[in-house]
Design an enzyme around this catalytic site. Structure first.
Site, PDB file in Angstrom:
ATOM      1  N   ILE A 193       0.949  -1.074   0.093  1.00  0.00           N
ATOM      2  CA  ILE A 193      -0.080  -0.102  -0.057  1.00  0.00           C
ATOM      3  C   ILE A 193       1.022   1.293   0.014  1.00  0.00           C
ATOM      4  O   ILE A 193       0.668   2.301  -0.692  1.00  0.00           O
ATOM      5  CB  ILE A 193      -0.975   0.032   1.246  1.00  0.00           C
ATOM      6  CG1 ILE A 193      -1.912  -1.238   0.848  1.00  0.00           C
ATOM      7  CG2 ILE A 193      -1.890   1.384   1.358  1.00  0.00           C
ATOM      8  CD1 ILE A 193      -2.922  -1.443   2.141  1.00  0.00           C
TER       9      ILE A 193
ATOM     10  N   ASP B 289      10.587   4.260   6.215  1.00  0.00           N
ATOM     11  CA  ASP B 289      10.193   3.101   6.557  1.00  0.00           C
ATOM     12  C   ASP B 289      10.952   2.600   7.766  1.00  0.00           C
ATOM     13  O   ASP B 289      12.224   3.112   7.738  1.00  0.00           O
ATOM     14  CB  ASP B 289      10.176   1.990   5.660  1.00  0.00           C
ATOM     15  CG  ASP B 289       9.364   0.674   5.929  1.00  0.00           C
ATOM     16  OD1 ASP B 289       8.200   0.764   5.186  1.00  0.00           O
ATOM     17  OD2 ASP B 289       9.587   0.028   6.582  1.00  0.00           O
TER      18      ASP B 289
ATOM     19  N   ASP C 103      11.940   4.792  13.098  1.00  0.00           N
ATOM     20  CA  ASP C 103      10.841   4.239  14.023  1.00  0.00           C
ATOM     21  C   ASP C 103      10.025   5.305  14.376  1.00  0.00           C
ATOM     22  O   ASP C 103      10.328   6.125  15.053  1.00  0.00           O
ATOM     23  CB  ASP C 103      11.780   3.668  15.354  1.00  0.00           C
ATOM     24  CG  ASP C 103      10.874   2.919  15.996  1.00  0.00           C
ATOM     25  OD1 ASP C 103       9.642   3.320  16.140  1.00  0.00           O
ATOM     26  OD2 ASP C 103      11.544   2.606  17.224  1.00  0.00           O
ATOM     27  N   VAL C 104       8.905   4.885  13.826  1.00  0.00           N
ATOM     28  CA  VAL C 104       7.674   5.962  13.992  1.00  0.00           C
ATOM     29  C   VAL C 104       7.214   6.321  15.342  1.00  0.00           C
ATOM     30  O   VAL C 104       6.688   7.293  15.756  1.00  0.00           O
ATOM     31  CB  VAL C 104       6.676   5.741  12.836  1.00  0.00           C
ATOM     32  CG1 VAL C 104       6.758   5.537  11.644  1.00  0.00           C
ATOM     33  CG2 VAL C 104       5.720   4.552  13.359  1.00  0.00           C
TER      34      VAL C 104
ATOM     35  N   ASN D 115       0.913   6.146   7.019  1.00  0.00           N
ATOM     36  CA  ASN D 115       0.468   4.472   6.742  1.00  0.00           C
ATOM     37  C   ASN D 115       1.459   3.399   7.347  1.00  0.00           C
ATOM     38  O   ASN D 115       0.681   2.282   7.195  1.00  0.00           O
ATOM     39  CB  ASN D 115       0.903   4.320   5.074  1.00  0.00           C
ATOM     40  CG  ASN D 115       0.707   2.995   4.442  1.00  0.00           C
ATOM     41  OD1 ASN D 115      -0.473   2.499   4.744  1.00  0.00           O
ATOM     42  ND2 ASN D 115       1.843   2.492   4.264  1.00  0.00           N
TER      43      ASN D 115
ATOM     44  N   TYR E   2      -4.902  -4.326  15.892  1.00  0.00           N
ATOM     45  CA  TYR E   2      -4.981  -3.979  14.635  1.00  0.00           C
ATOM     46  C   TYR E   2      -6.274  -3.156  14.571  1.00  0.00           C
ATOM     47  O   TYR E   2      -6.488  -2.029  14.246  1.00  0.00           O
ATOM     48  CB  TYR E   2      -4.873  -4.760  13.423  1.00  0.00           C
ATOM     49  CG  TYR E   2      -4.570  -4.276  12.314  1.00  0.00           C
ATOM     50  CD1 TYR E   2      -3.376  -3.599  11.703  1.00  0.00           C
ATOM     51  CD2 TYR E   2      -5.495  -4.415  11.277  1.00  0.00           C
ATOM     52  CE1 TYR E   2      -3.091  -3.037  10.646  1.00  0.00           C
ATOM     53  CE2 TYR E   2      -5.453  -3.745  10.162  1.00  0.00           C
ATOM     54  CZ  TYR E   2      -4.170  -3.137   9.664  1.00  0.00           C
ATOM     55  OH  TYR E   2      -4.061  -2.836   8.377  1.00  0.00           O
TER      56      TYR E   2
ATOM     57  N   LYS F 241      -6.532   0.942  14.067  1.00  0.00           N
ATOM     58  CA  LYS F 241      -7.288   1.622  13.005  1.00  0.00           C
ATOM     59  C   LYS F 241      -8.623   2.283  13.285  1.00  0.00           C
ATOM     60  O   LYS F 241      -8.573   3.385  12.689  1.00  0.00           O
ATOM     61  CB  LYS F 241      -7.465   0.593  11.800  1.00  0.00           C
ATOM     62  CG  LYS F 241      -6.107   0.019  11.335  1.00  0.00           C
ATOM     63  CD  LYS F 241      -5.216   1.162  10.582  1.00  0.00           C
ATOM     64  CE  LYS F 241      -4.089   0.284   9.863  1.00  0.00           C
ATOM     65  NZ  LYS F 241      -3.327   1.458   9.223  1.00  0.00           N
TER      66      LYS F 241
END
Length: 270
Positions: A17, A36, A62-63, A89, A155, A159
């Site tokens: 995606i 990423d 690393d977000v 994302n 998850y 979301k």
């Protein structure tokens, strides 16, 4: 070229995606900051865009680490002078349920999905405000964020949380000319991801097993066809462009009708 002169930062730029969205934004003229946690995803995505004549840089991040996020935003500003579009994302899959998921795994998944979106939205929005850029932020949801899926608790929760994070951030940032929307994908046709991997210089893989694994999903959606990453890319272009200039706090579903389907109706039956 709807995004000519714009700079877009996309987190989670795998061949699936995120890669499809990054390529879609680049095709409409945006410069890309490909982010990423895996260096090869960020670098391969940026290299491909550059090789076909676009502008891009790959950054490993690393977000969940605020220092990492701050440094990534600073690097984007150094390379391209500013950020106009942010696509949150980044996510991980860890299909476990409420009865068996360890607390540390629950926390880690939510930190990536929700915490990463929070940190990047915070620091990218600050840069937009400082530069008086009228930006666009897009949060990537999932049909699992709209519906209850068993044994996928973190998850689904993360979301779903992003949906209201989108609305809340949209209301907070609207006075600064920053629009915040979300985009909901669903189970995604895996074949384009395999083809993208080859274009990015990765070894070819057989798609037969993946195609068979996704066949039940295809049969379950009203359109009887699963979307591809490039479908999400075109939707992201719309949300990021002036065509969506009066849209904020909204979720755009690119799900082949999955969420709209009445639960008892079987699309394969005429």
């Amino acid at each position: 070229m709807k995004l000519s002169g714009k700079v877009a930062l996309v987190t989670g730029t795998s061949t699936n995606i995120g890669g499809g969205i990054a390529e879609g934004l680049a095709a409409e003229g945006a410069a890309l900051v490909c982010v990423d946690a895996r260096a090869e995803n960020a670098l391969d995505c940026a290299r491909y865009i550059t090789n076909i004549g676009g502008r891009a840089v790959g950054i490993t991040c690393d977000v969940t680490d605020e220092r990492n996020v701050i440094d990534t935003v600073a690097a984007a500003l150094e390379h391209f002078g500013g950020i106009d579009i942010l696509v949150n994302n980044a996510a991980i899959f860890n299909k476990k349920g409420v009865l068996d998921m360890p607390l540390d795994e629950w926390r880690r998944q939510l930190e990536i999905i929700l915490g990463g979106a929070f940190l990047f939205t915070r620091h990218v929005a600050k840069s937009m405000i400082e530069q008086t850029r009228k930006g666009a932020i897009i949060n990537i949801i999932s049909t699992a964020g709209h519906q209850g899926e068993p044994n996928n608790i973190a998850y689904c929760t993360g979301k779903a949380g992003l949906l209201n994070f989108t609305r809340s951030a949209a209301m907070e940032l609207v006075a600064h000319g920053i629009r915040v929307n979300s985009l909901t994908p669903t189970a995604t046709d895996p074949m384009e991801s395999l083809e993208r991997g080859v274009r990015w210089g990765r070894p070819a893989r057989s798609g037969d097993q993946l195609r068979n694994a996704f066949e039940p999903f295809r049969k379950g959606v009203p359109m009887q066809k699963l979307p591809s990453p490039s479908d999400y890319g075109r939707a992201a272009v719309f949300l990021a462009s002036d065509d969506a200039g009066m849209i904020t706090g909204t979720d755009l579903r690119v799900d082949a009708g999955a969420i709209a389907r009445y639960w008892a109706w079987n699309p394969t039956e005429k």
